[in-house]
Design a protein around this motif. Structure first.
Motif, PDB file in Angstrom:
ATOM      1  N   PRO A  88      22.346  43.813  37.850  1.00 32.91           N
ATOM      2  CA  PRO A  88      22.958  42.940  38.910  1.00 32.91           C
ATOM      3  C   PRO A  88      22.586  43.502  40.201  1.00 32.91           C
ATOM      4  O   PRO A  88      22.264  42.506  41.190  1.00 32.91           O
ATOM      5  N   THR A 131      21.962  32.394  39.774  1.00 30.19           N
ATOM      6  CA  THR A 131      22.962  33.619  39.678  1.00 30.19           C
ATOM      7  C   THR A 131      23.859  33.706  40.898  1.00 30.19           C
ATOM      8  O   THR A 131      23.868  33.634  42.027  1.00 30.19           O
ATOM      9  N   ASP A 132      25.531  33.744  40.410  1.00 27.14           N
ATOM     10  CA  ASP A 132      26.563  34.000  41.663  1.00 27.14           C
ATOM     11  C   ASP A 132      26.457  35.222  42.121  1.00 27.14           C
ATOM     12  O   ASP A 132      26.654  35.910  41.214  1.00 27.14           O
ATOM     13  N   GLU A 134      29.237  36.472  43.285  1.00 29.90           N
ATOM     14  CA  GLU A 134      30.371  37.201  42.747  1.00 29.90           C
ATOM     15  C   GLU A 134      30.009  38.025  41.557  1.00 29.90           C
ATOM     16  O   GLU A 134      30.555  39.035  41.415  1.00 29.90           O
ATOM     17  N   ASP A 135      29.382  37.417  40.577  1.00 33.23           N
ATOM     18  CA  ASP A 135      28.970  38.243  39.458  1.00 33.23           C
ATOM     19  C   ASP A 135      28.046  39.273  39.767  1.00 33.23           C
ATOM     20  O   ASP A 135      28.030  40.330  39.179  1.00 33.23           O
ATOM     21  N   THR A 138      30.449  41.959  41.295  1.00 35.63           N
ATOM     22  CA  THR A 138      31.202  42.660  40.432  1.00 35.63           C
ATOM     23  C   THR A 138      30.490  43.391  39.396  1.00 35.63           C
ATOM     24  O   THR A 138      30.829  44.720  38.991  1.00 35.63           O
ATOM     25  N   GLY A 139      29.461  42.942  38.903  1.00 38.29           N
ATOM     26  CA  GLY A 139      28.574  43.703  38.228  1.00 38.29           C
ATOM     27  C   GLY A 139      27.797  45.149  38.554  1.00 38.29           C
ATOM     28  O   GLY A 139      27.737  46.127  37.819  1.00 38.29           O
ATOM     29  N   LEU A 431      28.148  41.730  31.963  1.00 42.82           N
ATOM     30  CA  LEU A 431      29.185  42.227  32.838  1.00 42.82           C
ATOM     31  C   LEU A 431      30.165  42.789  31.976  1.00 42.82           C
ATOM     32  O   LEU A 431      30.630  41.983  31.095  1.00 42.82           O
ATOM     33  N   LYS A 433      33.400  43.832  30.610  1.00 36.53           N
ATOM     34  CA  LYS A 433      34.945  43.828  31.129  1.00 36.53           C
ATOM     35  C   LYS A 433      35.898  44.477  30.159  1.00 36.53           C
ATOM     36  O   LYS A 433      35.896  44.461  28.799  1.00 36.53           O
TER      37      LYS A 433
END
Length: 583
Positions: A88, A131-132, A134-135, A138-139, A431, A433
């Motif tokens: 990421p 690709t977002d 936010e991801d 976060t990642g 990612l 979780k």
């Protein structure tokens, strides 16, 4: 010498590759920008004091730097990624680079290289756009400003080297992450350019180059055919097994004989208890070793220890003193000679032991004159020259200066695939979780450690003294879990429906991202599941272990165990530091 940008991912040179520090110091003095992606602020990534007085132009500066610890500042930017947050982070850096390239076409990407030497660029760019953010944030565990800072350095560099080690290779998505590193390099044309390219920093020189010599479970048909012609035999057609599959085959009885050529297999392997049971299932376990280690205590029905010469000891054979050759991470071939008198006149060299095993087992089923090969190692190198590409005129070249093995991508920008071009590869980000109360654990080494050999219980780089059974945790995680510094805890790994427990670890608050923890290798190997491996490479995921942390209920037992560990390590350290034996 020529790089103006170095990105270090999943690697801690100060602990694992200390000789690299002086190289980084020279690069820094030559003006290179260094970016370090690591969950922990490792001292070896921050600054270095060169311990070699002969490398100082002014010898008077050497004692000043050593006494005052005034070293060279190494990294220009430390990006504290979450464990396995490298993909990421790189995706975010490339997304920033793409935005600048679209504002000013040709200012960031090497368009000529991309058009002539690569395929898949347009599809990869579309994937970048999609690709977002936010991801990515976060990642990676990074902020947008941190990612932008990394991108700014990359965009101003014309010759970038990316270095990585087990911090990338020991995750489930290891191959995909390394492909993302290559995507990053391809965008700037950093392949086949002096001072640029990928730099996987791999194992020490005792084992480096084994696959070059054919030690691989899936050798190519072309190599096997050449090997068969050279030695007048028919190599087996069936593929072998890698480390993880070998352990499984020993456990279920398909492999009954284990031979370890150096190393401490039990301590280095994943899933310690499972691996121990696998070794105990063998009919025969044999180890070729320079010194005793714990693998020698967990055996099959029959156990052998074959002591051998260390690399530091003189190897005398019939024709005189011999030398071997080693390959380093850069594909450089060097000679290696021992200079110490052997600890015993009865010790044999590793080549002599292997040849002896061949004579004893093959007898008249082989036409190879094993005694002749051991009498003069030049004869072994003559065979290598005729079988292994890149070793032409081997004996003459190795007696001159060092030489590089051929690398078509580096030397000619030629790529070994159907298209003949480098490929941009699209991968999805993994990612993690975690459930409440779960943490992602990675294993690390201390500075006073060489592979599985522990020289002492102190890790002064991280402020740890008199013990190794510690778990590094973010201070906020420690607080939220109701724990305290120095408290004894039990670690439980959670993989599918399986649980593995490592007891009596002490909590050590540390500057590590939230949700992430670190423990020492090999003490925490018991938590690494044998079935949790990287896609394609099948490498154990020792840097991506999901764990829970619970207070220990048997504190007195933990204290006694700590005392025993201190006594054992001190005893082993005294033995390992013997000046006459070096593996």
């Amino acid at each position: 010498e020529k790089a103006d940008g170095i990105f270090i991912l999943g690697q801690n040179p100060g602990t694992n590759h200390p000789r690299m520090l002086t190289t980084l110091e020279r690069a820094k003095e030559n003006g290179a920008k260094i970016v370090a992606l690591n969950p922990m602020p490792e001292s070896g990534l921050m600054h270095v004091v060169n311990p070699n007085p002969q490398e100082y132009d002014n010898i008077l500066t050497y004692p000043v730097k050593m006494l005052l610890n005034r070293g060279t500042a190494l990294n220009d930017l430390w990006l504290p990624v979450r464990i396995n947050g490298d993909m990421p982070a790189l995706r975010g850096i490339m997304k920033e680079m793409l935005a600048e390239e679209e504002r000013s076409p040709g200012s960031v990407f090497d368009r000529e290289f991309i058009e002539r030497q690569t395929v898949g660029f347009e599809a990869f760019v579309e994937h970048l756009r999609a690709t977002d953010w936010e991801d990515i944030l976060t990642g990676s565990g990074l902020t947008r400003d941190q990612i932008r800072a990394g991108a700014q350095i990359a965009m101003h560099c014309k010759r970038i080297i990316c270095c990585w080690a087990m911090g990338l290779t020991q995750h489930k998505n290891a191959v995909a992450t390394i492909q993302e590193v290559m995507n990053f390099l391809l965008l700037g044309g950093h392949i086949g350019r002096p001072g640029a390219g990928p730099c996987p920093v791999r194992g020490h020189s005792n084992v480096q180059g084994d696959r070059t010599m054919g030690i691989c479970e899936h050798m190519s048909d072309a190599f096997m055919e050449k090997l068969g012609r050279e030695f007048n035999f028919a190599p087996p057609k069936e593929h072998g097994t890698d480390t993880v599959e070998t352990i499984k085959h020993m456990a279920d009885g398909r492999i009954r004989f284990f031979l370890g050529l150096g190393g401490n297999f039990l301590a280095a392997a994943p899933d310690t208890e499972y691996t121990a049971r696998a070794l105990q299932s063998c009919r025969l376990t044999a180890h070729v070793s320079t010194k005793l280690n714990r693998s020698h205590l967990v055996t099959g029905e029959i156990a052998l220890i074959l002591p051998c010469l260390g690399r530091s000891e003189i190897d005398r054979q019939e024709s005189g003193e011999q030398f071997v050759t080693v390959e380093d991470s850069m594909g450089i071939i060097n000679p290696s000679r021992g200079h110490l008198e052997p600890a015993s006149k009865h010790l044999r060299s590793e080549p002599a032991i292997v040849a002896g095993l061949a004579k004893a087992t093959l007898a008249n089923r082989t036409t190879v004159d094993w005694n002749d090969l051991i009498a003069n190692y030049d004869r072994i190198r003559d065979h290598i020259e005729r079988v292994v590409p890149g070793f032409e005129n081997f004996n003459a070249r190795v007696r001159g200066e060092i030489f590089y093995l051929p690398n078509a991508a580096r030397d000619k920008r030629q790529f070994n695939n159907v298209e003949g071009k480098a490929k941009f590869v699209i991968s999805e980000m993994d990612l993690h979780k975690l459930e409440p109360g779960q943490y992602l654990m990675m294993t690390v080494r201390s500075h006073d450690q060489f592979n599985t050999t522990i020289y002492g219980l102190n890790d002064r780089y991280r402020g740890i003294y008199n013990g190794r059974r510690v778990v590094f945790m973010n201070p906020e995680d420690v607080k939220d879990a109701g724990l305290e510094q120095g408290q004894f805890v039990d670690l439980t790994s959670c993989y599918r429906e399986e649980e593995r427990v490592a007891r009596h670890f002490m909590v050590a608050p540390f500057n590590i991202p939230r949700g992430c923890t670190a423990t020492y290798f090999p003490e925490a190997n018991v938590l690494v599941p044998i079935n949790s491996t990287a896609d394609r490479s099948n490498t154990p995921t020792s840097k991506s272990v999901v764990i829970r942390v619970r207070p220990s209920t048997r504190t007195a037992e933990a204290v006694n165990e700590l005392r025993r560990n201190i006594d054992e390590v001190r005893s082993e350290s005294a033995s390992s530091r013997s000046p006459t034996r070096q593996s």
